[in-house]
Design a protein around this motif. Sequence first.
Motif, short mmCIF file in Angstrom:
data_model
loop_
_atom_site.label_atom_id
_atom_site.label_comp_id
_atom_site.label_asym_id
_atom_site.label_seq_id
_atom_site.Cartn_x
_atom_site.Cartn_y
_atom_site.Cartn_z
N GLY A 183 -8.49 16.45 0.33
CA GLY A 183 -8.75 17.74 0.97
C GLY A 183 -9.96 18.41 0.34
O GLY A 183 -10.25 18.22 -0.85
N ALA A 184 -10.71 19.16 1.14
CA ALA A 184 -11.82 19.95 0.62
C ALA A 184 -11.86 21.26 1.40
O ALA A 184 -11.41 21.31 2.55
N ASP A 185 -12.36 22.31 0.77
CA ASP A 185 -12.48 23.59 1.49
C ASP A 185 -13.79 24.27 1.11
O ASP A 185 -14.68 23.63 0.52
N MET A 228 0.85 -1.19 0.00
CA MET A 228 0.00 0.00 0.00
C MET A 228 0.89 1.25 0.00
O MET A 228 1.67 1.46 0.90
N THR A 229 0.77 2.02 -1.05
CA THR A 229 1.53 3.27 -1.12
C THR A 229 0.57 4.40 -1.41
O THR A 229 -0.14 4.38 -2.40
N ALA A 230 0.57 5.38 -0.51
CA ALA A 230 -0.33 6.52 -0.70
C ALA A 230 0.15 7.35 -1.89
O ALA A 230 1.35 7.51 -2.11
N VAL A 231 -0.80 7.85 -2.66
CA VAL A 231 -0.44 8.74 -3.77
C VAL A 231 -0.94 10.16 -3.52
O VAL A 231 -0.50 11.10 -4.17
N SER A 232 -1.88 10.32 -2.58
CA SER A 232 -2.37 11.66 -2.24
C SER A 232 -2.01 11.94 -0.79
O SER A 232 -2.40 11.19 0.11
N HIS A 233 -1.27 13.00 -0.58
CA HIS A 233 -0.67 13.27 0.73
C HIS A 233 -1.24 14.54 1.36
O HIS A 233 -1.78 15.39 0.65
N PRO A 234 -1.07 14.73 2.68
CA PRO A 234 -1.48 16.00 3.29
C PRO A 234 -0.65 17.14 2.69
O PRO A 234 0.47 16.92 2.25
N PRO A 235 -1.20 18.36 2.69
CA PRO A 235 -0.43 19.50 2.17
C PRO A 235 0.86 19.70 2.97
O PRO A 235 0.92 19.38 4.16
#
Length: 214
Positions: free
Chosen positions: A171-173, A1-8
């Motif tokens: 992420g969403a804003d 499992m490798t994350a492709v979307s990371h925290p800012p």
Amino acid sequence: MTAVSHPPDDLLMAYGAGSLDELTAVLVATHLSLCPHCCAEVALVEAMGGALLEDLAPAEMADNALAAILKRLDEPAPRRVPVAPARSDRLPGPLSDYLPGGLQALAWKRLGRGIEQVVLLRRDAAKLRLLRIGAGVAVPAHGHRGTELTLVLRGGFTDLGRHYGPGDVAGADVATVHSPAADDGEACLCLAVTDAPLRLTGMLGRLINPFLDL
Ligand SMILES: [Zn+2]
């Protein structure tokens, strides 16, 4: 499992500097336990902070202080969060500290058809929650009065044309209106932190909004 979307990056830096609020820090720490890439970034920030503190301690900075800091950044830094692959029947380490009884012991609350949540922590209007979205179920369209970070723990979902799997952070804003849909075949378990209540849109949203503890 490798994350492709990371925290800012700014959140990773704040985490490394120890200035992140507790709710977001739990989400970031959980992501770090699943993502060696971000672990290395945070370790760099921690090393940089330590180096700066050390070198700034004497009132004057030597001419070669910057070079010394840069040199230190090349050295391997200790990891704050051990990277260990999560066993499929267990939650990632930092999260399991908050849930000694595991998922079964939680008081899940039905939010809508195929969607359940449990709020783990609150600080003023901010909430850290677990969301369980049934296989193939789409969350009703909603907007946000603040920011939302969602970490996938199991399963996956598609949001605004992008797929998120285990370890990924979405992420969403306030500008985001979306209707994330869980993958077919497997329920999606997510950890989400919001700093303000959600704003449900559409007819269904307007009808149920006043009754929901969002
Ligand atoms: Zn990452």
